[in-house]
Design a protein around this motif. Structure first.
Motif, PDB file in Angstrom:
ATOM      1  N   ALA A 153       0.995  -0.968   0.175  1.00 45.98           N
ATOM      2  CA  ALA A 153      -0.064   0.361   0.199  1.00 45.98           C
ATOM      3  C   ALA A 153       0.998   1.205   0.009  1.00 45.98           C
ATOM      4  N   GLY A 154       1.902   1.395   0.771  1.00 48.47           N
ATOM      5  CA  GLY A 154       3.040   2.812   0.758  1.00 48.47           C
ATOM      6  C   GLY A 154       3.803   2.690  -0.599  1.00 48.47           C
ATOM      7  N   GLY A 197      -7.337   2.834   2.205  1.00 42.99           N
ATOM      8  CA  GLY A 197      -6.901   3.348   0.794  1.00 42.99           C
ATOM      9  C   GLY A 197      -6.930   5.130  -0.367  1.00 42.99           C
ATOM     10  N   LYS A 198      -7.992   5.022  -0.221  1.00 39.59           N
ATOM     11  CA  LYS A 198      -9.058   6.183  -0.635  1.00 39.59           C
ATOM     12  C   LYS A 198      -8.438   7.542   0.006  1.00 39.59           C
ATOM     13  N   ALA A 217       1.933   2.295  -3.831  1.00 40.06           N
ATOM     14  CA  ALA A 217       1.214   2.554  -4.692  1.00 40.06           C
ATOM     15  C   ALA A 217       1.614   2.960  -5.515  1.00 40.06           C
ATOM     16  N   ASP A 218       1.943   4.117  -5.732  1.00 37.59           N
ATOM     17  CA  ASP A 218       2.689   5.222  -6.816  1.00 37.59           C
ATOM     18  C   ASP A 218       3.151   4.982  -7.639  1.00 37.59           C
ATOM     19  N   MET A 265      -5.705   8.030   1.860  1.00 38.14           N
ATOM     20  CA  MET A 265      -3.893   8.219   2.428  1.00 38.14           C
ATOM     21  C   MET A 265      -3.883   9.340   1.120  1.00 38.14           C
ATOM     22  N   GLN A 266      -2.643   9.642   1.408  1.00 36.13           N
ATOM     23  CA  GLN A 266      -2.454  10.647   0.211  1.00 36.13           C
ATOM     24  C   GLN A 266      -1.055  10.236   0.092  1.00 36.13           C
ATOM     25  N   THR A 273      -4.090   2.439  -7.985  1.00 36.36           N
ATOM     26  CA  THR A 273      -3.011   3.564  -6.748  1.00 36.36           C
ATOM     27  C   THR A 273      -3.683   3.217  -5.410  1.00 36.36           C
ATOM     28  N   ASN A 274      -3.950   4.602  -4.650  1.00 35.14           N
ATOM     29  CA  ASN A 274      -3.658   3.712  -3.351  1.00 35.14           C
ATOM     30  C   ASN A 274      -4.959   2.923  -2.608  1.00 35.14           C
ATOM     31  N   GLN A 275      -6.261   3.188  -2.964  1.00 35.18           N
ATOM     32  CA  GLN A 275      -7.535   2.868  -2.936  1.00 35.18           C
ATOM     33  C   GLN A 275      -7.431   1.196  -3.592  1.00 35.18           C
ATOM     34  N   GLY A 324      -4.977  -0.749  -1.320  1.00 29.97           N
ATOM     35  CA  GLY A 324      -6.109  -0.770  -0.403  1.00 29.97           C
ATOM     36  C   GLY A 324      -6.832  -2.221  -0.302  1.00 29.97           C
TER      37      GLY A 324
END
Length: 73
Positions: free
Chosen positions: A15-16, A69-70, A18-19, A72-73, A24-26, A29
């Motif tokens: 999850a960390g 996840g949605k 994702a970028d 999270m930045q 996406t973090n979503q 997640g």
């Protein structure tokens, strides 16, 4: 129990990251939550009840993970 901790840690690590992967973090997640939820759900019940608990855990975990996840930045 050790296996659950390793899988949960891997899901959080993914999850960390994702970028850089086009996800996406979503999305990460949701997948991580579904995996962890399925593992937790599989610890309950027996026979067909265990299968139902695993599926329910994956669905709930995916929904919760998606929301986390949605946000999270």
């Amino acid at each position: 129990m050790k296996r659950i901790a390793i899988i949960a840690a891997a899901a959080l690590f993914a999850a960390g990251c994702a970028d850089g992967q086009g996800l996406t973090n979503q999305q990460v997640g949701a997948v991580g939550g579904a995996v962890v939820g399925g593992i937790v759900g599989s610890q309950f019940g027996g026979g067909s009840g265990k299968t139902a608990a695993t599926i329910a855990g994956a669905v709930v975990g995916g929904a919760v993970g998606s929301e986390v996840g949605k946000n999270m930045q």
